[in-house]
Design an enzyme around this catalytic site. Structure first.
Site, PDB file in Angstrom:
ATOM      1  CG  ASP A  12     -10.939 -36.475  -6.488  1.00  0.00           C
ATOM      2  OD1 ASP A  12     -11.711 -37.052  -7.384  1.00  0.00           O
ATOM      3  OD2 ASP A  12     -11.217 -36.137  -5.423  1.00  0.00           O
ATOM      4  CG  ASP A  14     -17.212 -34.627  -5.994  1.00  0.00           C
ATOM      5  OD1 ASP A  14     -18.023 -33.292  -6.207  1.00  0.00           O
ATOM      6  OD2 ASP A  14     -17.560 -35.403  -6.508  1.00  0.00           O
ATOM      7  CB  THR A 109     -14.534 -36.592 -11.339  1.00  0.00           C
ATOM      8  OG1 THR A 109     -15.568 -36.982 -10.304  1.00  0.00           O
ATOM      9  CG2 THR A 109     -15.436 -36.571 -12.680  1.00  0.00           C
ATOM     10  CE  LYS A 140     -10.477 -40.732  -9.358  1.00  0.00           C
ATOM     11  NZ  LYS A 140     -10.795 -39.408  -8.781  1.00  0.00           N
ATOM     12  CG  ASP A 165     -10.551 -35.591  -1.411  1.00  0.00           C
ATOM     13  OD1 ASP A 165     -10.728 -36.187  -2.537  1.00  0.00           O
ATOM     14  OD2 ASP A 165     -11.621 -35.070  -0.589  1.00  0.00           O
TER      15      ASP A 165
END
Length: 218
Positions: A12, A14, A109, A140, A165
């Site tokens: 990922d 960010d 992302t 996602k 995260d």
């Protein structure tokens, strides 16, 4: 699957490879005020999700055209805010390990092309493969992004490690059939304190694997 058997790593962006949390939060704070949405409702929904999905969840009363405009406005707020965007702790270390081990990697992302590229550049990271929300039809937690990245790298998704995260990202990784690693205390196949730990795990696993293979061969 053991870490030593992983053939590619899918990150990922960010909060995982790029520390842009403050910039993202500032953008959503301004957006929430403009669109009269409580910030406490926006931030949990926004983490790890595409802007259009967050807009749809927080302002379902808007028409489709209005939601598209609202999502575009949110992204607009992010484009030029790079004042404190940097690589996350351990990012360069783990990417160096992957390079030494000859393991391919990609970034997947929920951002669109423009903010993804400017943030990665600001952080000093140049991924060999970048999959943004503009490259897929479903973001996602749908697995499409991770499946697409695995295909581009030529590695079966079940032999990929997805590093995330955000809960929605881990859901996407699991749905893709990949092994998962979670930061920030999130439940995953491997729980990471930071990317330094992942770099150490990969190095140790490959070193021990080589020794084991040598012993077997002997």
């Amino acid at each position: 699957m053991r870490i030593r058997d992983i053939r590619a790593v899918l990150f990922d962006m960010d909060g995982t490879l790029v520390d842009s949390d403050a910039a993202v939060e500032r953008a959503w704070t301004v957006w929430a005020a403009e669109y009269d949405v409580p910030l406490a409702d926006v931030l949990p929904a926004a983490h790890g999700s595409p802007a259009d999905s967050t807009v749809a969840r927080t302002r379902p009363d808007l028409s489709a055209a209005e939601q598209t405009a609202a999502a575009a406005r949110q992204l607009e707020l992010q484009y030029d805010d790079l004042s404190d965007v940097t690589a996350t702790p351990g990012a360069f270390q783990v990417l160096g390990v992957l390079d030494r081990l000859g393991l391919p990697w990609a970034v997947v992302t929920s951002a669109d092309d423009r903010p993804a590229k400017v943030r990665l550049t600001a952080a000093g990271i140049s991924p060999p493969v970048l999959v943004t929300v503009e490259d897929i039809s479903r973001g996602k937690p749908d697995p499409e992004g991770y499946l697409h990245a695995a295909e581009l790298l030529g590695v079966p998704p079940e032999q990929c490690l997805v590093v995330e995260d955000a809960t929605v990202g881990l859901e996407a990784g699991r749905a893709a059939g990949a092994v998962t690693a979670g930061l920030k205390g999130l439940d995953a196949d491997f729980r990471l304190t930071d990317l330094h730990q992942l770099a150490d795990m990969l190095t140790t696993a490959r070193t021990e694997g080589t020794r084991s293979d040598d012993l077997t061969a002997g």
